[in-house]
Design a protein around this motif. Structure first.
Motif, PDB file in Angstrom:
ATOM      1  N   SER A 295       0.833  -1.199   0.000  1.00  0.00           N
ATOM      2  CA  SER A 295       0.000   0.000   0.000  1.00  0.00           C
ATOM      3  C   SER A 295       0.869   1.252   0.000  1.00  0.00           C
ATOM      4  O   SER A 295       1.841   1.353   0.745  1.00  0.00           O
ATOM      5  N   GLU A 296       0.514   2.201  -0.866  1.00  0.00           N
ATOM      6  CA  GLU A 296       1.254   3.466  -0.899  1.00  0.00           C
ATOM      7  C   GLU A 296       0.779   4.416   0.198  1.00  0.00           C
ATOM      8  O   GLU A 296       1.460   5.373   0.540  1.00  0.00           O
ATOM      9  N   LYS A 297      -0.398   4.156   0.720  1.00  0.00           N
ATOM     10  CA  LYS A 297      -0.945   4.994   1.783  1.00  0.00           C
ATOM     11  C   LYS A 297      -0.810   4.248   3.098  1.00  0.00           C
ATOM     12  O   LYS A 297      -1.513   3.279   3.353  1.00  0.00           O
ATOM     13  N   LYS A 298       0.108   4.693   3.930  1.00  0.00           N
ATOM     14  CA  LYS A 298       0.366   4.002   5.191  1.00  0.00           C
ATOM     15  C   LYS A 298       0.053   4.925   6.364  1.00  0.00           C
ATOM     16  O   LYS A 298       0.379   6.107   6.355  1.00  0.00           O
ATOM     17  N   ARG A 299      -0.575   4.370   7.379  1.00  0.00           N
ATOM     18  CA  ARG A 299      -0.844   5.165   8.569  1.00  0.00           C
ATOM     19  C   ARG A 299       0.458   5.391   9.328  1.00  0.00           C
ATOM     20  O   ARG A 299       1.376   4.567   9.279  1.00  0.00           O
ATOM     21  N   ARG A 300       0.523   6.521  10.046  1.00  0.00           N
ATOM     22  CA  ARG A 300       1.742   6.887  10.765  1.00  0.00           C
ATOM     23  C   ARG A 300       1.433   6.996  12.258  1.00  0.00           C
ATOM     24  O   ARG A 300       0.493   7.692  12.656  1.00  0.00           O
ATOM     25  N   ALA A 301       2.226   6.322  13.065  1.00  0.00           N
ATOM     26  CA  ALA A 301       2.040   6.394  14.518  1.00  0.00           C
ATOM     27  C   ALA A 301       2.338   7.800  15.003  1.00  0.00           C
ATOM     28  O   ALA A 301       3.321   8.427  14.576  1.00  0.00           O
ATOM     29  N   ALA A 302       1.487   8.311  15.899  1.00  0.00           N
ATOM     30  CA  ALA A 302       1.681   9.659  16.443  1.00  0.00           C
ATOM     31  C   ALA A 302       1.927   9.640  17.949  1.00  0.00           C
ATOM     32  O   ALA A 302       2.824  10.323  18.445  1.00  0.00           O
ATOM     33  N   GLY A 303       1.121   8.864  18.697  1.00  0.00           N
ATOM     34  CA  GLY A 303       1.292   8.906  20.147  1.00  0.00           C
ATOM     35  C   GLY A 303       0.419   7.896  20.863  1.00  0.00           C
ATOM     36  O   GLY A 303      -0.134   6.985  20.243  1.00  0.00           O
ATOM     37  N   VAL A 304       0.278   8.101  22.149  1.00  0.00           N
ATOM     38  CA  VAL A 304      -0.445   7.160  22.990  1.00  0.00           C
ATOM     39  C   VAL A 304      -1.337   7.919  23.966  1.00  0.00           C
ATOM     40  O   VAL A 304      -0.988   9.015  24.429  1.00  0.00           O
ATOM     41  N   VAL A 305      -2.509   7.343  24.259  1.00  0.00           N
ATOM     42  CA  VAL A 305      -3.442   7.937  25.224  1.00  0.00           C
ATOM     43  C   VAL A 305      -2.938   7.665  26.632  1.00  0.00           C
ATOM     44  O   VAL A 305      -2.657   6.519  26.992  1.00  0.00           O
ATOM     45  N   GLU A 306      -2.821   8.721  27.426  1.00  0.00           N
ATOM     46  CA  GLU A 306      -2.401   8.605  28.820  1.00  0.00           C
ATOM     47  C   GLU A 306      -3.598   8.524  29.765  1.00  0.00           C
ATOM     48  O   GLU A 306      -3.541   7.873  30.800  1.00  0.00           O
ATOM     49  N   ASN A 307      -4.702   9.193  29.382  1.00  0.00           N
ATOM     50  CA  ASN A 307      -5.901   9.193  30.225  1.00  0.00           C
ATOM     51  C   ASN A 307      -7.092   9.662  29.400  1.00  0.00           C
ATOM     52  O   ASN A 307      -6.921  10.279  28.356  1.00  0.00           O
ATOM     53  N   TYR A 308      -8.284   9.345  29.892  1.00  0.00           N
ATOM     54  CA  TYR A 308      -9.508   9.754  29.222  1.00  0.00           C
ATOM     55  C   TYR A 308     -10.426  10.437  30.209  1.00  0.00           C
ATOM     56  O   TYR A 308     -10.611   9.972  31.344  1.00  0.00           O
ATOM     57  N   TYR A 309     -11.013  11.564  29.799  1.00  0.00           N
ATOM     58  CA  TYR A 309     -11.891  12.355  30.672  1.00  0.00           C
ATOM     59  C   TYR A 309     -13.269  12.443  30.008  1.00  0.00           C
ATOM     60  O   TYR A 309     -13.488  13.287  29.127  1.00  0.00           O
ATOM     61  N   PRO A 310     -14.192  11.558  30.397  1.00  0.00           N
ATOM     62  CA  PRO A 310     -15.484  11.489  29.707  1.00  0.00           C
ATOM     63  C   PRO A 310     -16.299  12.776  29.791  1.00  0.00           C
ATOM     64  O   PRO A 310     -16.982  13.135  28.826  1.00  0.00           O
ATOM     65  N   LYS A 311     -16.263  13.474  30.926  1.00  0.00           N
ATOM     66  CA  LYS A 311     -17.054  14.704  31.055  1.00  0.00           C
ATOM     67  C   LYS A 311     -16.581  15.778  30.082  1.00  0.00           C
ATOM     68  O   LYS A 311     -17.375  16.529  29.526  1.00  0.00           O
ATOM     69  N   GLN A 312     -15.295  15.839  29.875  1.00  0.00           N
ATOM     70  CA  GLN A 312     -14.728  16.839  28.964  1.00  0.00           C
ATOM     71  C   GLN A 312     -14.672  16.338  27.521  1.00  0.00           C
ATOM     72  O   GLN A 312     -14.335  17.092  26.608  1.00  0.00           O
ATOM     73  N   GLN A 313     -14.966  15.037  27.313  1.00  0.00           N
ATOM     74  CA  GLN A 313     -14.821  14.400  26.008  1.00  0.00           C
ATOM     75  C   GLN A 313     -13.438  14.684  25.427  1.00  0.00           C
ATOM     76  O   GLN A 313     -13.265  15.138  24.290  1.00  0.00           O
ATOM     77  N   ALA A 314     -12.449  14.396  26.252  1.00  0.00           N
ATOM     78  CA  ALA A 314     -11.070  14.684  25.876  1.00  0.00           C
ATOM     79  C   ALA A 314     -10.139  13.597  26.403  1.00  0.00           C
ATOM     80  O   ALA A 314     -10.475  12.857  27.334  1.00  0.00           O
ATOM     81  N   ALA A 315      -8.980  13.508  25.793  1.00  0.00           N
ATOM     82  CA  ALA A 315      -7.968  12.541  26.203  1.00  0.00           C
ATOM     83  C   ALA A 315      -6.650  13.255  26.419  1.00  0.00           C
ATOM     84  O   ALA A 315      -6.304  14.199  25.688  1.00  0.00           O
ATOM     85  N   ALA A 316      -5.919  12.824  27.430  1.00  0.00           N
ATOM     86  CA  ALA A 316      -4.540  13.263  27.605  1.00  0.00           C
ATOM     87  C   ALA A 316      -3.665  12.384  26.734  1.00  0.00           C
ATOM     88  O   ALA A 316      -3.728  11.156  26.809  1.00  0.00           O
ATOM     89  N   VAL A 317      -2.861  13.005  25.879  1.00  0.00           N
ATOM     90  CA  VAL A 317      -2.095  12.274  24.874  1.00  0.00           C
ATOM     91  C   VAL A 317      -0.622  12.676  24.935  1.00  0.00           C
ATOM     92  O   VAL A 317      -0.304  13.873  25.063  1.00  0.00           O
TER      93      VAL A 317
END
Length: 398
Positions: free
Chosen positions: A314-336
């Motif tokens: 495949s010429e189109k390859k996904r690229r690793a960026a990072g990892v989730v450290e935590n998830y905050y459901p009320k804020q709908q956000a993740a620490a990355v």
């Protein structure tokens, strides 16, 4: 153009993330546990968690097929009893097996049985033999042509299933001993190290290295039948199977969607060569080793191999960026934590883990309370997410 009823579309998965990726398009999924599987690396589903996993499959409206297809020696017979008991408790729709010990124990317990491609069924009398044992479906050998399949289908009452997409083996399916010979890891017991995907050199008797088109001399191209779905349906095939239990959820989503659209187009009479070309281009954008039609239209020659490229064409390859450290459901956000690459607002990303599959666009980035348009490698950021994610999920740019 085809107007026949569509076959069952079955996708191979290894965890809940794979299920999440394909359930909108599949009719059924097949999977294995940590026992008696040809995919020993796929250990996310255990006998203990099987009941919960099947419940998740059923909750999404799909059928659940359990593969029990490795070689069973005398020392592993007790495992057969354990697997059959767990399958009964979980309520799987069928098990996929080929060893007579597994078939007999499963039928005695009242389980439906589908005969694995490992049985290498290549004629109608063998198909009928398995039907007399109580099998409801057979998965044909990959080495059959479409003409062979038509002829056998006309002479048996058992349901038939064929592989239509995914990896091909350079040896007769299920009979390769190369991994066992080279590294002592038997492919027939689920431990294949895939030496056929390595770089090799061809040496002559005089010790000279022979010239070749590339070094991946044993690497077979992936099967892709998206351009022949009408013929497959007209041959009377009851179920289409996609190989890929070890491939990522993004692959499963794309492949299952393309084949679902093709099958539906056949139902509606709107299947065209132009649509097939577009689906093929999409399939080529995810993991593949190049495409061929396998044995469907004759024994493949050199065109069935991919000596120039290794594991992913495949010429189109996904690229690793990072990892989730935590998830905050009320804020709908993740620490990355961005370990490999930065992120920018507008990037298309995939958040993936054993139970997570979330594809979205980056719409908000925060660092120490400040809104950013772009974050750099090494940054610890807050990322707005469109659904639940989990600690240690990986983030990819797609």
């Amino acid at each position: 153009m085809c107007k026949s009823p569509g076959p069952e579309l079955i996708i191979g998965i290894r965890n809940l993330a794979g299920l999440e990726a394909c359930y909108r398009y599949a009719d059924a999924v097949y999977f294995s546990t940590d026992k008696l599987s040809l995919r020993a690396k796929a250990k996310e589903i255990t006998l203990e968690s099987l009941e919960d996993f099947v419940s998740e499959v059923r909750g999404r409206g799909l059928k659940a097929y359990l593969a029990v297809n490795s070689t069973v020696d005398e020392a592993r017979l007790d495992e057969v009893e354990d697997v059959v008991s767990a399958a009964i408790k979980a309520g799987v729709d069928a098990i996929i097996a080929w060893d007579p010990a597994v078939i007999l124990k499963a039928r005695k317990a009242g389980l439906r049985v589908h005969i694995s491609t490992q049985a290498n069924i290549t004629n109608h009398e063998t198909a009928e033999f398995y039907r007399t044992l109580g099998a409801e479906r057979i998965v044909f050998s990959r080495e059959l042509s479409l003409r062979d399949i038509r002829q056998i289908r006309q002479q048996t009452e058992v349901e038939v299933e064929t592989f239509i997409h995914g990896a091909m083996c350079m040896a007769v399916s299920g009979r390769c001993h190369l991994s066992a010979y080279v590294l002592g890891k038997s492919g027939n017991c689920g431990e294949c190290t895939q030496p056929c995907r390595w770089e090799w050199e061809l040496h002559g008797e005089n010790g000279l290295v022979m010239e070749s088109r590339g070094k991946y001399l044993l690497s077979a191209k992936d099967l892709c039948m998206i351009g022949h779905v009408p013929e497959l349906i007209e041959a009377g095939i009851d179920a289409f199977k996609v190989e890929g239990r070890l491939r990522d959820p993004g692959y499963l989503e794309t492949v299952s969607r393309c084949y679902r659209e093709a099958i539906d187009a056949c139902k509606e009479g709107s299947y065209t060569c132009e649509k097939a070309d577009a689906w093929r281009a999409e399939l080529a954008s995810v993991y593949n080793r190049g495409f061929s039609t396998g044995f469907y239209f004759g024994v493949p020659g050199l065109e069935g191999f991919s000596p120039e490229k290794g594991m992913n064409a495949s010429e189109k390859k996904r690229r690793a960026a990072g990892v989730v450290e935590n998830y905050y459901p009320k804020q709908q956000a993740a620490a990355v934590r961005l370990l490999e690459e930065g992120l920018a607002v507008g990037d298309e990303i995939l958040v993936e883990g054993n139970t997570t599959y979330l594809k979205q666009q980056v719409r908000s980035l925060m660092k120490k309370g400040i809104s950013l348009q772009k974050a750099e490698k090494g940054d610890e950021i807050g990322l707005a997410v469109d659904g639940e994610v989990r600690k240690n999920d990986r983030i990819f740019i797609i």
